[in-house]
Design a protein around this motif. Sequence first.
Motif, PDB file in Angstrom:
ATOM      1  N   GLU A   1       0.800  -1.121   0.066  1.00 20.22           N
ATOM      2  CA  GLU A   1      -0.103   0.036   0.012  1.00 20.22           C
ATOM      3  C   GLU A   1       0.803   1.237  -0.068  1.00 20.22           C
TER       4      GLU A   1
ATOM      5  N   ARG B   1       0.324   5.510   0.284  1.00 26.94           N
ATOM      6  CA  ARG B   1      -0.521   6.480   0.281  1.00 26.94           C
ATOM      7  C   ARG B   1      -0.029   7.569  -0.624  1.00 26.94           C
TER       8      ARG B   1
ATOM      9  N   ASN C   1      -8.373  -1.617 -10.947  1.00 24.85           N
ATOM     10  CA  ASN C   1      -9.579  -1.438 -10.039  1.00 24.85           C
ATOM     11  C   ASN C   1     -10.509  -2.243 -10.549  1.00 24.85           C
TER      12      ASN C   1
ATOM     13  N   LYS D   1      -5.673   9.533  -0.424  1.00 21.37           N
ATOM     14  CA  LYS D   1      -5.849   8.423  -1.086  1.00 21.37           C
ATOM     15  C   LYS D   1      -4.995   7.394  -1.252  1.00 21.37           C
ATOM     16  N   THR D   2      -5.312   5.924  -1.209  1.00 23.38           N
ATOM     17  CA  THR D   2      -4.231   4.920  -1.221  1.00 23.38           C
ATOM     18  C   THR D   2      -4.368   4.027  -2.551  1.00 23.38           C
ATOM     19  N   LEU D   3      -3.162   3.997  -2.935  1.00 21.44           N
ATOM     20  CA  LEU D   3      -2.790   3.086  -4.110  1.00 21.44           C
ATOM     21  C   LEU D   3      -2.529   1.635  -3.483  1.00 21.44           C
TER      22      LEU D   3
ATOM     23  N   GLN E   1      -4.655   8.852  -8.070  1.00 19.58           N
ATOM     24  CA  GLN E   1      -6.167   8.856  -7.662  1.00 19.58           C
ATOM     25  C   GLN E   1      -6.453   7.665  -6.571  1.00 19.58           C
ATOM     26  N   GLY E   2      -5.514   6.915  -6.433  1.00 22.96           N
ATOM     27  CA  GLY E   2      -5.797   5.606  -5.448  1.00 22.96           C
ATOM     28  C   GLY E   2      -6.384   4.581  -6.530  1.00 22.96           C
ATOM     29  N   GLY E   3      -6.322   3.435  -6.031  1.00 23.17           N
ATOM     30  CA  GLY E   3      -7.141   2.341  -6.476  1.00 23.17           C
ATOM     31  C   GLY E   3      -6.208   0.931  -6.060  1.00 23.17           C
TER      32      GLY E   3
END
Length: 770
Positions: A697, A699, A726, A704-706, A742-744
């Motif tokens: 993970e 941040r 995603n 947001k978290t990737l 954007q995270g995902g």
Amino acid sequence: MIRATRRELLAGSTLAAFGTALPLAAHAQSPAVTRPDLFIGTGGHGHTFPGATLPFGMVQLSPDTNNHGWDACSGYHQSDRSIMGFSHTHLSGTGIGDMLDVLLVPTRKPLKLVAGPRETPSDGYRQRYTDEHAEPGYYRVKLESGVLAELTATERTGLHRYTFAKGPGHILIDLTHCKQETAEEAIRIEDASLAIGEDGLLTGSRQVFRWAEGRRIHFAMQLSRKPDRVQFYGDGDTPVAGGGRGVTGHRLKVALFFDDAGAAPILVKTGISAVDVAGARGALAEAPGWTFDAACAAAQRIWAKELDMVRVAGGTPAQRTIMASALYHTLMGPTLFSDRDGRYVGLDQQVHTLPATERAYSAYSLWDTYRALHPLMTLVRPDMAERFVHDLIRQTQQSPYGPPTWPLQGFETGCMNGWHSVAVLAEAHAKGIKADYAAAWPNIRRRAFDPQYKDSLATLGRDHYMRLGYIPADKIKESVSRTQEYAYNDHAMALLADAIGKTDDAALLRKRSGNWRNVIDPKIGFARPRFADGSWWAAYDPIQLGHMPQPRWRDYTEANGWQATFLNQHDIYGLIAHFGGDAAYDAKIDSFFNAPSTLPANAPPDIAGLVGQYAHGNEPGHHVAYLYAYVGTPWKTQAMVRRLCTEMYKDDPDGVIGNDDCGQMSAWFILSSFGFYPVDPTTGIYVFGSPLFDSGEMRVGAGKTLRVRAIGNAPDRPYVQSVRWNGKPWTRNWIAHTDLIQGGELEFTMGAKPSRFGTRAEDRPPSAPR
């Protein structure tokens, strides 16, 4: 040192400050924070240090084990076995040394005013040591004289706690201490002063002529206990008559004597400033009172939050420690350079004042860090990336040399070649970081087009480059590398010109960014020295560093002909065509990794970590393993990246191949072990490799978290079979920053054999066309 104790600590889980302890089995299920080992990189040639600092802090309070020779660049090497004292500023992972300001030597031994040699520490004030321990924000060691030394830090203030055994002791402050190339080298220190004011503060200043020639450092020091006696020493270690309240000169020292040093711990706090003593006094406001433990706990909380940005599961315990340690080292710099009141020294040598929302920074190792360190910051700390961009724009405006190359403490060192700050700016713009890029353009344009614009060591040969399209090897050293790196800077400047509407300038620069072709001879398939009359070096050998026998005159920068052949990062499809197409270029990369790992006798130690002629210990080749993706053989990238992640990094003092270079080596590991890497950061895309961990993970922006998952991952399963982003199938062998930020969830399915994933022409990574 007691290494076993440290290993036992690391084999367990984290300190309370770094998260809840988990059994090892749990790590394979859920990404977790692992405690870093601050001694990774302090052996070999990693050139890191284990002392106390805050992320991007101005103070780096750390033990100095030596101050001369290449492996003293950070002031510390784990093999030295004795400590000179504790100084307040250090460089992390560099190949040149400086700093080591304001050395404190706490001891119960008789007063000695020189450090003495490493071989016989008792000849000077050096002390052997035991029970060494380091963690983010805290350092502790037991000195042979019986002093327990503990260190922590705020951003601009170093805090010491010295616990003496009962009886007399003293603290020596040595302003003559700084980095030397040899033990015999004369150290040039000017305008030095030491004084005790009416408020009891010990203040001092010095001007040091080392790498950043002429930089100034000022300090203000406060002690929790008043010394029983104070003795100042002037030039030649001459004592000031009657003790005195101050001294001026060049090589100054002061000894603070305590009749019963062991009656209570002696606490010291030292604020520093590059502007003046008033700025150093102001820094002390960061550490009110005498609560060392509270300051240490605050530092650990700050580090805990920062190190929580990246979590991983799977891999080995050693690999998880390497990941945590790499993240720690990427947060060491650039370092804060503005005082609490916003004042700082610009590259024009003038004092400027920033608004409250801005900060100035120093120690930009841009030739190294534009490749992975700055791209990592745009992901995990976009707020810091924005600060750095604003700062680099200011430095570009203020510098007599234009875009910075290697700015240190208000001076342009001109180290390495090119002006890769423009690559950092172009990357930031491509990734949506807001800044006044147009404000930097006048000085960028002068560097781009005015052959009379003032040169630093980094920009030699620009007149030849503008006139001939390359730099002649018989006129300027490192000509082959310079030509290609100037072409990359042209590419970055073209992007900036486009961004601010300077389309005519952009077109000229974009055309000129193809000058890399003029030093790569397609007839032999190598980057090759070329002379002013247009001829090539006839007796070419890609193993050699250049056509001249002198070790200082090389045709490549920390590379040879093999490594320089792959320098091009921005026009990769142009380079592929220059070599004759996909198959020829694929074979060329194969030959690079499979060539004999031999180097000439005059090769610098920077060329290390060889796989064939690829040298992972030096930055020019850091993107090469990913180039297979551009010719439709991404499985070769996957296998090589996995190999480099597992072979080039260790959980050991000698755990970094080459210098860490202000976090670049560490950033390469972090990004590559997550499964992607920015071959050309200015494009705003990442090329896929092979994720090392089962899951991770990161941040990213705006909270947001990737998340990255590698299904079916194992040491013998490095090959990507398919990718989902995603939850949806993803066929491209690359992904954009605008997606990741954007995270995902990025999901890789791994296998033991190569697959066809990412091999179609339409799925290969884009590269900037001319």
